[in-house]
Design a protein around this motif. Sequence first.
Motif, mmCIF file in Angstrom:
data_model
loop_
_atom_site.group_PDB
_atom_site.id
_atom_site.type_symbol
_atom_site.label_atom_id
_atom_site.label_comp_id
_atom_site.label_asym_id
_atom_site.label_seq_id
_atom_site.Cartn_x
_atom_site.Cartn_y
_atom_site.Cartn_z
ATOM 1 N N TYR A 67 50.895 42.951 42.963
ATOM 2 C CA TYR A 67 52.063 42.333 43.575
ATOM 3 C C TYR A 67 51.888 40.820 43.681
ATOM 4 N N LEU A 68 50.728 40.377 44.178
ATOM 5 C CA LEU A 68 50.511 38.942 44.352
ATOM 6 C C LEU A 68 50.332 38.245 43.011
ATOM 7 N N ARG A 69 49.672 38.893 42.066
ATOM 8 C CA ARG A 69 49.500 38.291 40.747
ATOM 9 C C ARG A 69 50.859 38.001 40.104
ATOM 10 N N GLY A 70 51.848 38.842 40.398
ATOM 11 C CA GLY A 70 53.173 38.659 39.808
ATOM 12 C C GLY A 70 53.915 37.450 40.338
ATOM 13 N N VAL A 71 53.580 36.977 41.546
ATOM 14 C CA VAL A 71 54.301 35.843 42.126
ATOM 15 C C VAL A 71 53.405 34.617 42.289
ATOM 16 N N ALA A 72 52.105 34.739 42.027
ATOM 17 C CA ALA A 72 51.195 33.603 42.175
ATOM 18 C C ALA A 72 51.356 32.643 41.000
ATOM 19 N N PRO A 73 51.172 31.343 41.221
ATOM 20 C CA PRO A 73 51.256 30.385 40.114
ATOM 21 C C PRO A 73 50.135 30.598 39.108
ATOM 22 N N ASP A 74 50.331 30.090 37.896
ATOM 23 C CA ASP A 74 49.334 30.283 36.841
ATOM 24 C C ASP A 74 48.018 29.584 37.157
ATOM 25 N N SER A 75 48.057 28.589 38.040
ATOM 26 C CA SER A 75 46.824 27.877 38.389
ATOM 27 C C SER A 75 45.851 28.747 39.177
ATOM 28 N N VAL A 76 46.335 29.828 39.754
ATOM 29 C CA VAL A 76 45.478 30.752 40.502
ATOM 30 C C VAL A 76 44.938 31.805 39.544
ATOM 31 N N ALA A 77 43.628 31.833 39.373
ATOM 32 C CA ALA A 77 43.003 32.791 38.469
ATOM 33 C C ALA A 77 42.953 34.171 39.106
ATOM 34 N N THR A 78 43.023 35.187 38.278
ATOM 35 C CA THR A 78 42.909 36.560 38.781
ATOM 36 C C THR A 78 41.568 36.782 39.468
ATOM 37 N N ALA A 79 40.528 36.132 38.960
ATOM 38 C CA ALA A 79 39.210 36.261 39.583
ATOM 39 C C ALA A 79 39.217 35.722 41.013
ATOM 40 N N ASP A 80 40.023 34.672 41.269
ATOM 41 C CA ASP A 80 40.131 34.146 42.634
ATOM 42 C C ASP A 80 40.726 35.197 43.575
ATOM 43 N N ILE A 81 41.720 35.919 43.079
ATOM 44 C CA ILE A 81 42.339 36.967 43.900
ATOM 45 C C ILE A 81 41.316 38.067 44.188
ATOM 46 N N TYR A 82 40.556 38.468 43.170
ATOM 47 C CA TYR A 82 39.554 39.513 43.365
ATOM 48 C C TYR A 82 38.489 39.082 44.364
ATOM 49 N N ARG A 83 38.000 37.835 44.224
ATOM 50 C CA ARG A 83 36.982 37.358 45.159
ATOM 51 C C ARG A 83 37.547 37.219 46.572
ATOM 52 N N GLY A 84 38.810 36.843 46.673
ATOM 53 C CA GLY A 84 39.394 36.611 47.987
ATOM 54 C C GLY A 84 39.536 37.858 48.829
ATOM 55 N N VAL A 85 39.797 39.002 48.182
ATOM 56 C CA VAL A 85 40.020 40.225 48.962
ATOM 57 C C VAL A 85 38.719 40.911 49.356
ATOM 58 N N ALA A 86 37.581 40.524 48.741
ATOM 59 C CA ALA A 86 36.316 41.216 49.009
ATOM 60 C C ALA A 86 35.935 41.207 50.492
ATOM 61 N N PRO A 87 35.990 40.056 51.195
ATOM 62 C CA PRO A 87 35.637 40.101 52.623
ATOM 63 C C PRO A 87 36.577 40.973 53.451
ATOM 64 N N PHE A 88 37.846 40.996 53.093
ATOM 65 C CA PHE A 88 38.802 41.805 53.848
ATOM 66 C C PHE A 88 38.580 43.292 53.589
ATOM 67 N N ILE A 89 38.166 43.649 52.375
ATOM 68 C CA ILE A 89 37.802 45.045 52.102
ATOM 69 C C ILE A 89 36.623 45.447 52.969
ATOM 70 N N ALA A 90 35.636 44.548 53.093
ATOM 71 C CA ALA A 90 34.478 44.840 53.945
ATOM 72 C C ALA A 90 34.900 45.030 55.396
ATOM 73 N N LEU A 91 35.845 44.223 55.869
ATOM 74 C CA LEU A 91 36.329 44.370 57.246
ATOM 75 C C LEU A 91 37.022 45.711 57.451
ATOM 76 N N GLN A 92 37.803 46.143 56.468
ATOM 77 C CA GLN A 92 38.487 47.429 56.594
ATOM 78 C C GLN A 92 37.494 48.586 56.554
ATOM 79 N N LEU A 93 36.456 48.465 55.734
ATOM 80 C CA LEU A 93 35.427 49.508 55.714
ATOM 81 C C LEU A 93 34.691 49.556 57.046
ATOM 82 N N CYS A 94 34.474 48.388 57.656
ATOM 83 C CA CYS A 94 33.851 48.363 58.991
ATOM 84 C C CYS A 94 34.740 49.070 60.014
ATOM 85 N N LEU A 95 36.060 48.856 59.901
ATOM 86 C CA LEU A 95 36.974 49.534 60.817
ATOM 87 C C LEU A 95 36.941 51.041 60.594
#
Length: 463
Positions: A416-444
């Motif tokens: 969803y976000l990749r579809g509306v994000a500007p081309d200057s934002v790399a897909t790898a940035d999106i993947y790296r960005g969600v990693a800490p939040f995934i860890a927080l959800q696993l902690c929950l």
Amino acid sequence: MFIEFLPLWMFALVCLVLMLGYPVAFTLAGVALLFAGGGIIAGVFDPALLQTFPSRIYGIMSNYTLVAVPLFVFMGVMLEKSRLAETLLGNMARACGRLPGGLGLSVILVGAMLAASTGIVGATVVTMGLMSLPTMLRHGYHPSLATGTICATGTLGQIIPPSIALVLLGDVLSSAYQQAQLRLGVLNLQTVSVGDLFVGAVIPGLLLVGLYIIYLLAVARLAPQKAPSLPHDLESDADLPSAPTGGRLWLSLVPVLVLITLVLGSILTGVATPTEAAGVGAMGAMILAAGQRQLTRERLLDVMRSTTRISAMIFTILLGASLFSLVFRGFGGEELIHELFNNLPGGHIGALLVVMLVIFLLGFILDFIEITFVVVPIVGPVLLAMGIDPIWLGIMIAINLQTSFLTPPFGFALFYLRGVAPDSVATADIYRGVAPFIALQLCLLAALALWPQLVTWLPSVMR
């Protein structure tokens, strides 16, 4: 051996066909009819079972609880198109932006309120991505932190009530709970209401928002270059359209809080059922849109078309899943699952871990609607017959799905976000960005597993 494991072959074929890109509803119904026809020819399937399907259709379409689905969808789409969130985000960003990480903090708070108002994951991610991502990037936020915050905040609609996922889970778990009680020989059958799931999700939802905020403030303090404070002169900022006065902030904040209070408050206090509260929310969204001078005839028609399209998709999948479930049970699938779970090491804990892992993996290829209608009716009665609390199970499944929606490389929120994000934002940035939040959800998830009272305490008090 092949006939004994026919239910598992059915499930495997459904996953394979879905990965090829075929529509979900017709895949479920088509595979079910294919196996049912072959079973009738081979003499291993009772054709009389198919005669019960019309009554199932009638039961689905006359289900009072499911009336809440189109009403909540209407409320969410109306709020999305009325630009209320855009005004609120602008005011909140101006109020919090001068704090380190303040813009990200405003995104989390507005996203949480938007999730509590709409309950639609895709709409929240896209809306927040369009509104806040360009602003965060232009003011120096690291792309991975900005995209991770938006993706994680957008998926809060999965767990924060009134979540459409919880509405559907509540209906499915109620049927599964009754089947589990029949299996155990209980005569006085109890049900699981959508309101119970809403109440049970309050504390986990607030904890998750709190974890997001703590993480963002920690990043802003330890690495301020990734989440800088905004400059003092914001009057010319076109992405933050509202003036930074306290009056304007409250004028944009109060309507949303009033709507959330009316919808959730009426459910939590028992004044209204979720379906009645959904009607209040739909009417409240129209009033708020009218107050923003956004309730035009064209916009109302657009909202109604979107609501009809989304609702038709949900109910068509439900019908296909109902036929699949009927044929699956006709081949003895429920008994097969029960036997497999009983043979797993660790008892109900081992069975629960396997189910959560399967749901997490299926979240890569299936939407929460398909998983709710296909997987939960299969494994739910068996798990609940093992003594697992239905409300706790429903919240664990919802948070698990929310986590899978964020997990690379196939998480829906990332697409969803990749579809509306500007081309200057790399897909790898999106993947790296969600990693800490995934860890927080696993902690929950781990915290809820260790302390189930975080889910079950408030429903018991409200009763």
